[in-house]
Motif scaffolding. Structure first.
Motif, mmCIF file in Angstrom:
data_model
loop_
_atom_site.group_PDB
_atom_site.id
_atom_site.type_symbol
_atom_site.label_atom_id
_atom_site.label_comp_id
_atom_site.label_asym_id
_atom_site.label_seq_id
_atom_site.Cartn_x
_atom_site.Cartn_y
_atom_site.Cartn_z
ATOM 1 N N MET A 170 -4.716 23.421 -18.357
ATOM 2 C CA MET A 170 -4.426 22.424 -19.376
ATOM 3 C C MET A 170 -3.146 22.731 -20.133
ATOM 4 S SD MET A 170 -6.892 20.468 -18.809
ATOM 5 C CE MET A 170 -6.519 19.343 -20.137
ATOM 6 N N ARG A 173 -0.526 20.020 -21.153
ATOM 7 C CA ARG A 173 -1.128 18.702 -20.975
ATOM 8 C C ARG A 173 -2.036 18.300 -22.131
ATOM 9 N NH1 ARG A 173 -2.994 19.112 -14.599
ATOM 10 N NH2 ARG A 173 -0.914 19.576 -13.735
ATOM 11 N N TRP A 174 -1.996 19.066 -23.222
ATOM 12 C CA TRP A 174 -2.858 18.740 -24.340
ATOM 13 C C TRP A 174 -2.465 17.415 -24.966
ATOM 14 C CZ3 TRP A 174 -7.268 20.990 -24.613
ATOM 15 C CH2 TRP A 174 -7.425 22.304 -24.159
ATOM 16 N N GLU A 176 -1.404 14.770 -23.360
ATOM 17 C CA GLU A 176 -2.016 13.719 -22.550
ATOM 18 C C GLU A 176 -3.511 13.620 -22.818
ATOM 19 O OE1 GLU A 176 -1.093 14.598 -18.541
ATOM 20 O OE2 GLU A 176 1.083 14.552 -18.819
ATOM 21 N N VAL A 177 -4.156 14.787 -22.950
ATOM 22 C CA VAL A 177 -5.594 14.772 -23.225
ATOM 23 C C VAL A 177 -5.874 14.140 -24.582
ATOM 24 C CG1 VAL A 177 -7.606 16.228 -23.582
ATOM 25 C CG2 VAL A 177 -6.015 16.758 -21.751
#
Length: 253
Positions: A170, A173-174, A176-177
């Protein structure tokens, strides 16, 4: 004269013999004996010509031989586990062109590789698919002692292992999350808030309409109704007026 020449002829060989005898021991002392010669040491080539024997621990299998080892930059990946690298340096083997696709589907390790970053990739040829395969993590079914026997791994460009912790995939990509979580949550909250506002609006409107209806009804009920004997009094008055009219008429005459 003859005696001097004869004496010289006899003394010269004797002196020459004595010189050879005295010189021989000195030469013998200086000459090295066969036991003093050191044995020949093996050179670097001899020391590495015979590889040490490798014992495979119990429960381990010999890994596939390395088909290609290179340093490359990860460019893109797909859901099938294939990652495309731009080759910058070939360490072992050969590659056609400047790009190569590596299969990471066996361990699903493609998620640990970041696009635009350089890696040291050691690959093997899969006997079933004929693809070049590699991995980041050790397979779960293999004991930890088997890792040194398998050279087919992907590392950072400096040779250090790649972080494969629970949240390592992750990294980066936090955002996007968070976006994927906050947008639906905000939409649901907006819908619920709209329903609450609509409910209270309908309740307030209904109460206002009901209050108006009740107020109008109360006003109609509060008006005084005419008394029931009023028509009789009017009739009596009309009769009285008629009687007076008839009685006064003869007197006037």
């Amino acid at each position: 004269m003859r005696r001097a020449v004869g004496l010289a002829a006899w003394v010269a060989p004797v002196a020459l013999a004595l010189g050879l005898v005295t010189a021989a021991p000195a030469g013998a002392q200086n000459a090295p004996s066969p036991t003093d010669v050191p044995p020949a040491q093996p050179g670097p080539a001899d020391a590495t010509s015979v590889p040490p024997a490798t014992t495979i621990p119990e429960g381990c299998t010999a890994g596939l031989p390395v088909a290609l080892r290179f340093i490359g930059t990860a460019e893109s990946g797909n859901d099938a586990g294939l990652v495309r690298f731009a080759v910058t340096e070939v360490r072992d083997g050969s590659v056609q062109g400047t790009e190569v696709d590596i299969d990471y589907s066996a361990n699903n390790d493609a998620r640990f590789l970041k696009a635009g970053k350089s890696y040291l990739v050691a690959t093997a040829s899969d006997p079933e698919s004929n693809r070049l395969i590699s991995k980041v993590r050790q397979p779960r079914e293999e004991p930890a002692i088997c890792a040194p026997l398998d050279p087919v791994y992907t590392r950072h460009a400096d040779g250090s292992p790649i972080d494969t912790s629970l949240l390592a995939g992750m990294r980066g990509r936090w955002g996007e999350v968070a976006t994927a979580f906050l947008i639906p949550a905000a939409a649901i909250f907006a819908v619920l808030l709209g329903l609450v506002i609509l409910k209270h609006t309908l309740l307030v409107t209904g109460r206002g309409v009901g209050w108006g209806i009740r107020r109008a009804r109360d006003r109609r009920q509060s008006k005084p109704s005419p008394p029931a004997h009023r028509p009789r009094r009017a009739a009596v008055l009309r009769r009285g007026s008629r009687t007076r009219t008839h009685t006064e008429s003869p007197a006037a005459r």
